[in-house]
Motif scaffolding. Structure first.
Motif, PDB file in Angstrom:
ATOM      1  N   ASP A  68       2.838  96.539  55.829  1.00  0.00           N
ATOM      2  CA  ASP A  68       4.192  95.990  55.854  1.00  0.00           C
ATOM      3  C   ASP A  68       4.898  96.716  57.003  1.00  0.00           C
ATOM      4  OD1 ASP A  68       6.643  94.778  55.066  1.00  0.00           O
ATOM      5  OD2 ASP A  68       7.175  96.635  54.027  1.00  0.00           O
TER       6      ASP A  68
ATOM      7  N   THR B 174       7.278  97.808  60.068  1.00  0.00           N
ATOM      8  CA  THR B 174       8.664  97.680  60.513  1.00  0.00           C
ATOM      9  C   THR B 174       8.858  98.219  61.929  1.00  0.00           C
ATOM     10  OG1 THR B 174       9.247  99.825  59.533  1.00  0.00           O
ATOM     11  CG2 THR B 174       9.579  97.863  58.163  1.00  0.00           C
TER      12      THR B 174
ATOM     13  N   GLU C 262       2.262 100.269  58.618  1.00  0.00           N
ATOM     14  CA  GLU C 262       2.901 100.973  57.500  1.00  0.00           C
ATOM     15  C   GLU C 262       2.546 100.297  56.177  1.00  0.00           C
ATOM     16  OE1 GLU C 262       7.029 100.427  58.664  1.00  0.00           O
ATOM     17  OE2 GLU C 262       6.262 100.659  60.692  1.00  0.00           O
TER      18      GLU C 262
ATOM     19  N   LEU D  12       3.729 100.443  51.782  1.00  0.00           N
ATOM     20  CA  LEU D  12       4.619 100.988  50.754  1.00  0.00           C
ATOM     21  C   LEU D  12       3.756 101.598  49.668  1.00  0.00           C
ATOM     22  CD1 LEU D  12       7.305  98.174  50.524  1.00  0.00           C
ATOM     23  CD2 LEU D  12       7.633 100.514  51.361  1.00  0.00           C
TER      24      LEU D  12
ATOM     25  N   ARG E  57       7.745 104.523  52.103  1.00  0.00           N
ATOM     26  CA  ARG E  57       7.034 103.897  53.218  1.00  0.00           C
ATOM     27  C   ARG E  57       6.196 104.942  53.959  1.00  0.00           C
ATOM     28  NH1 ARG E  57       7.407  99.306  55.857  1.00  0.00           N
ATOM     29  NH2 ARG E  57       9.039  98.631  54.417  1.00  0.00           N
TER      30      ARG E  57
ATOM     31  N   ARG F  87      15.308 104.211  57.222  1.00  0.00           N
ATOM     32  CA  ARG F  87      13.984 104.584  56.729  1.00  0.00           C
ATOM     33  C   ARG F  87      13.972 105.926  55.988  1.00  0.00           C
ATOM     34  NH1 ARG F  87       8.166 103.895  59.811  1.00  0.00           N
ATOM     35  NH2 ARG F  87       6.945 104.923  58.192  1.00  0.00           N
TER      36      ARG F  87
END
Ligand code: AMP
Ligand code: MG
Length: 472
Positions: free
Chosen positions: A8, A10, A95, A97, A103, A205
């Motif tokens: 995932d 970012t 990345e 979770l 994260r 973050r």
């Protein structure tokens, strides 16, 4: 079942100025050395047999959902600013979770050249990979914020340093790889919009409560103050506290020429490249303040009127030494069994450290022996310890929980240099049993483990490691 990593990403969405897309180099014949099952569960990384894991964690096979890239950053190295460093031998896969809702970055270190490699080959050899694997996991078990190790593979290729050495790749896991140097990169280029974007990203973050650039500065300062005090409390010397190795999340990052002290010496240095002792044990609290001042300088450049912010930023930085000292004192009080505060504690602790220095006492074993009631044996001249012991006994008298507190604060096992070097030499010769043994013992550093007495022992004269080399 194929290896599944629930990416995932970012950072990749920040845009091209922040990184370059870069696939890992293909390697000849990857073999899995280690896979951290507990960490894999936290990251929800699942499935895949040993062969496939070796391919993925060597960079030969890009798992679905990964967006491999090399991050751009700058940094002060030994005080000199370099406007462009960047991931020269590391590639961020993406990345995930964790089951803890946090994260994590998954990065391959030693995965081949990138746009930022300069004269380097982008590779790592087995020694530094195993050192980082063992020491970072030991640090985690000691309860100190750190990047972690998910896997280590050998590549079947030769890496050239002083001679030919076996190549390897480490899979590093971090709360992020944002550094002080990430902000310096954009500040130095005058790219204010990118600096603002990175600041907003870091706040979201890592510190969602933080307000604006100065709020971020304060949050990073607090995290780094806690981190450095924690290093001091276990005798850890990072070795290369350059601003590109100073993480925004407040985790220990970049296990290059790092080491734990054996006998206590405030001016101890291990890094072979640190000739001036800039990053000596006792200099670490000062250096981190210097690093945070560089972060302040970078961050305020995005403000409409940087001059107005200078005063506030300066106050934030000037408060840092006493924050470190308060945390240092809290941790060292615990190490001598004190939960309450009393005037004179700082002196009591400092006097013990001075005594340890004078008497060539082992840092880890002396503190542990305080809990075990046999500290006298740690000093060359046991008589030298007695006056201090008497003062300490008087101070301790009112404490309810001293012994339990000391057992929980003073590790039995730390990754001693001579063991790490022994482990690396064995692994280069194809024997990974010491690597596995150390990995297992260091997972539970506060408990005495049957059959591991030898790992408590400081080095004999002929085992002392005087220098560790940068982990390139
Ligand atoms: P470090 O001292 O590990 O923090 O690295 C400092 C800088 O040098 C970073 O930009 C690294 O990516 C780069 N670097 C270190 N070793 C190598 C290598 N073998 N090949 C390419 N770049 C490297
Ligand atoms: Mg680095």
């Amino acid at each position: 079942m194929v290896l599944h990593i629930p990416f995932d990403n970012t950072y990749a969405r920040l845009g091209s100025g922040f990184y370059t897309n870069q696939s890992p180099a293909l390697v000849a014949s990857p073999q899995l050395i280690a896979f951290n099952q507990t960490l894999a569960e936290l990251l929800q990384v699942a499935g895949g047999d040993v062969l496939e894991m070796a391919q993925v964690f060597a960079g030969n096979q890009i798992p679905e959902g990964a967006a491999p890239l090399a991050q751009a950053y700058a940094g002060h190295q030994f005080g000199n600013f370099n406007p462009q460093l960047g991931d020269g031998r590391a590639i961020l896969l993406g990345e995930v979770l964790g089951t803890d809702s946090r994260r994590y970055d998954i990065q391959l270190k030693g995965a081949g050249p990138t746009q930022y490699s300069r004269q380097g080959d982008g590779r790592a050899w087995l020694g530094p990979v195993l050192r980082e694997y063992v020491v970072s996991e030991a640090m985690h078990a000691l309860g100190i914020p750190t990047t972690r190790a998910l896997a280590a593979v050998s590549t079947g290729e030769t890496v050239w340093r002083e001679g030919g050495l076996p190549g390897a790749v480490l899979t590093r896991v971090a709360s992020s790889h944002l550094r002080v140097g990430s902000f310096q990169y954009f500040a130095a280029r005058g790219e204010t919009e990118a600096l603002k974007k990175l600041t907003a990203y870091a706040i979201k973050r890592h510190y969602p409560q933080a307000q604006g650039p100065l709020g971020l500065l304060r949050a990073v300062r607090d995290a780094q103050a806690r981190l450095i005090a924690a290093w001091m409390s276990v005798g850890f010397i990072h070795g290369v506290m350059n601003t590109d190795n100073c993480s925004i999340s407040g985790e220990t990052i970049d296990y290059g020429p790092c080491a734990f002290m054996d006998h206590y010496r405030a001016e101890q240095v291990f890094s072979s490249i640190d000739r001036m002792g800039r990053y000596a044990y006792a200099n670490q609290p000062g250096i981190v303040v210097w690093n945070l001042a560089q972060l302040a300088t970078a961050l305020i450049q995005q403000l409409d009127n940087p001059q107005e912010a200078v005063e506030e930023a300066t106050a934030i930085i000037h408060a840092m030494p006493s924050l470190i000292e308060v945390e240092w004192l809290r941790l060292f009080r615990r190490k001598i069994g004190l939960e309450t505060l009393a005037s004179g504690d700082l002196e009591l602790i400092s006097d013990l450290l001075q005594l340890m220095a004078d008497e060539n006492a082992d840092f880890t074993n002396t503190f542990r022996a305080l809990a075990e009631g046999n500290a006298t044996d740690q000093f060359q001249d046991p008589k030298a310890f007695e006056p201090w012991q008497a003062r300490w006994m008087r101070r301790r008298a009112s404490e309810q929980n001293a012994e339990a507190l000391m057992r929980a604060s003073n590790p039995v096992y730390i990754p001693r240099n001579h063991r790490i070097e022994e482990m690396i030499a064995a692994a280069v010769a194809g024997d990974f049993t010491l690597f596995e043994r150390l990995s297992a013992v260091y997972q539970d550093p506060f408990a005495e483990q049957a059959g591991a007495e030898d790992l408590r022992r400081p080095p004999e004269v002929d085992e002392v490691v005087r220098a560790t080399f940068c982990g390139t």
